[in-house]
Design an enzyme around this catalytic site. Sequence first.
Site, PDB file in Angstrom:
ATOM      1  CD  GLU A  35       0.297  14.522  13.166  1.00  0.00           C
ATOM      2  OE1 GLU A  35       0.295  15.142  12.094  1.00  0.00           O
ATOM      3  OE2 GLU A  35       1.183  14.679  14.038  1.00  0.00           O
ATOM      4  N   GLY A  57       8.812  17.064  11.543  1.00  0.00           N
ATOM      5  CA  GLY A  57       7.630  17.908  11.522  1.00  0.00           C
ATOM      6  C   GLY A  57       7.978  19.342  11.892  1.00  0.00           C
ATOM      7  N   GLY A  58       7.821  19.669  13.170  1.00  0.00           N
ATOM      8  CA  GLY A  58       7.966  21.039  13.639  1.00  0.00           C
ATOM      9  C   GLY A  58       9.261  21.708  13.201  1.00  0.00           C
ATOM     10  CG  HIS A  74       1.845  11.310   9.816  1.00  0.00           C
ATOM     11  ND1 HIS A  74       1.254  11.648  11.007  1.00  0.00           N
ATOM     12  CD2 HIS A  74       3.121  11.785   9.877  1.00  0.00           C
ATOM     13  CE1 HIS A  74       2.136  12.315  11.754  1.00  0.00           C
ATOM     14  NE2 HIS A  74       3.274  12.410  11.084  1.00  0.00           N
ATOM     15  CD  GLU A 111       6.799  10.214  11.649  1.00  0.00           C
ATOM     16  OE1 GLU A 111       7.536  11.185  11.638  1.00  0.00           O
ATOM     17  OE2 GLU A 111       5.598  10.246  11.348  1.00  0.00           O
ATOM     18  CB  SER A 162      10.681  15.105  19.271  1.00  0.00           C
ATOM     19  OG  SER A 162       9.346  15.329  19.686  1.00  0.00           O
ATOM     20  N   GLY A 213       5.938  15.574  18.102  1.00  0.00           N
ATOM     21  CA  GLY A 213       5.552  16.898  18.590  1.00  0.00           C
ATOM     22  C   GLY A 213       5.615  17.060  20.098  1.00  0.00           C
ATOM     23  CG  ASN A 255       4.546  15.860   7.743  1.00  0.00           C
ATOM     24  OD1 ASN A 255       3.785  16.583   7.099  1.00  0.00           O
ATOM     25  ND2 ASN A 255       4.104  14.949   8.596  1.00  0.00           N
ATOM     26  CD1 TRP A 256       7.359  21.884   6.148  1.00  0.00           C
ATOM     27  CD2 TRP A 256       6.381  23.538   4.996  1.00  0.00           C
ATOM     28  NE1 TRP A 256       8.346  22.740   5.734  1.00  0.00           N
ATOM     29  CE2 TRP A 256       7.775  23.774   5.011  1.00  0.00           C
ATOM     30  CE3 TRP A 256       5.567  24.445   4.317  1.00  0.00           C
ATOM     31  CZ2 TRP A 256       8.363  24.879   4.397  1.00  0.00           C
ATOM     32  CZ3 TRP A 256       6.157  25.550   3.701  1.00  0.00           C
ATOM     33  CH2 TRP A 256       7.548  25.763   3.753  1.00  0.00           C
ATOM     34  CE  LYS A 257       3.634  16.470  11.838  1.00  0.00           C
ATOM     35  NZ  LYS A 257       3.584  15.989  13.201  1.00  0.00           N
TER      36      LYS A 257
END
Length: 249
Positions: A95, A229-230, A93, A163, A208, A169, A10-12
């Site tokens: 976010e 993600g990251g 998600h 999640e 993470s 993150g 997930n590149w956000k």
Amino acid sequence: MARRKYVVGNWKMNGLRESLDEAGAIFAAAAEHPSVDVALCPPFTLVGAMAAAAPGAAVGGQDCHAAASGAYTGSVAAAMLVDAGARIVIVGHSERREGCGESDADVKAKAEAGLGAGLDVILCVGEPRKIRESGGAIDFVLAQVRESLPDSFDPTRLAIAYEPIWAIGTGLVPTTEDVAAMHGSIRAALSERIGAGAEKMRLLYGGSVNGDNAAELLGAGDVDGALVGGASLTAGKFLPIVAAGAALS
Ligand code: PGA
């Protein structure tokens, strides 16, 4: 039932056209692990170009609107994602639940829109830190699952991503036991709801995940993959997670 491991990036809100080379490197190397299903969900602006550059690769959106079209400035419909070459969509998600005020009912409507348009869906759930600390995480997440799931769906086309919000993150991850307990509880709730089809559903862990912890997290009970993600932004960080999934397949 053997479920194929599923590792999704997930590149956000990250990535410009110059990032397409990185996606190409990820898809090329992931093809060397055919036992793992790999997908990338870039920002909307890159979905079409990424899908065109990697024919056959699974590219997805990070959200979609519940409606098919209309006066919804700034939104993207599921059919538009399909039109751009997407095969999957992430809905719910945290976010978006937290940052954009999306309710379980909104997430359910988006999941139904995605499936209806022909996209596979990754439906996210997860508890805030306070709920985890109070001991109520499983009840909280099961309520989200109950309320966000479409009324009927093909269990091979809908995955759930657990999640924990406090793990996203932050570098913090739950214990393997806590992840397995949550995933086992989600699977049990799904069995009650849809019967044997629950065994076909893939349950991803997210929060993470990195190359160092992937083997342990992906090896936990009822964990069928990861939403990353990251560590999905570069091939160097993402591919060890894919390899960890392959080693468990
Ligand atoms: P993270 O994000 O891997 O950067 O923690 C996961 C996610 O939000 O899907």
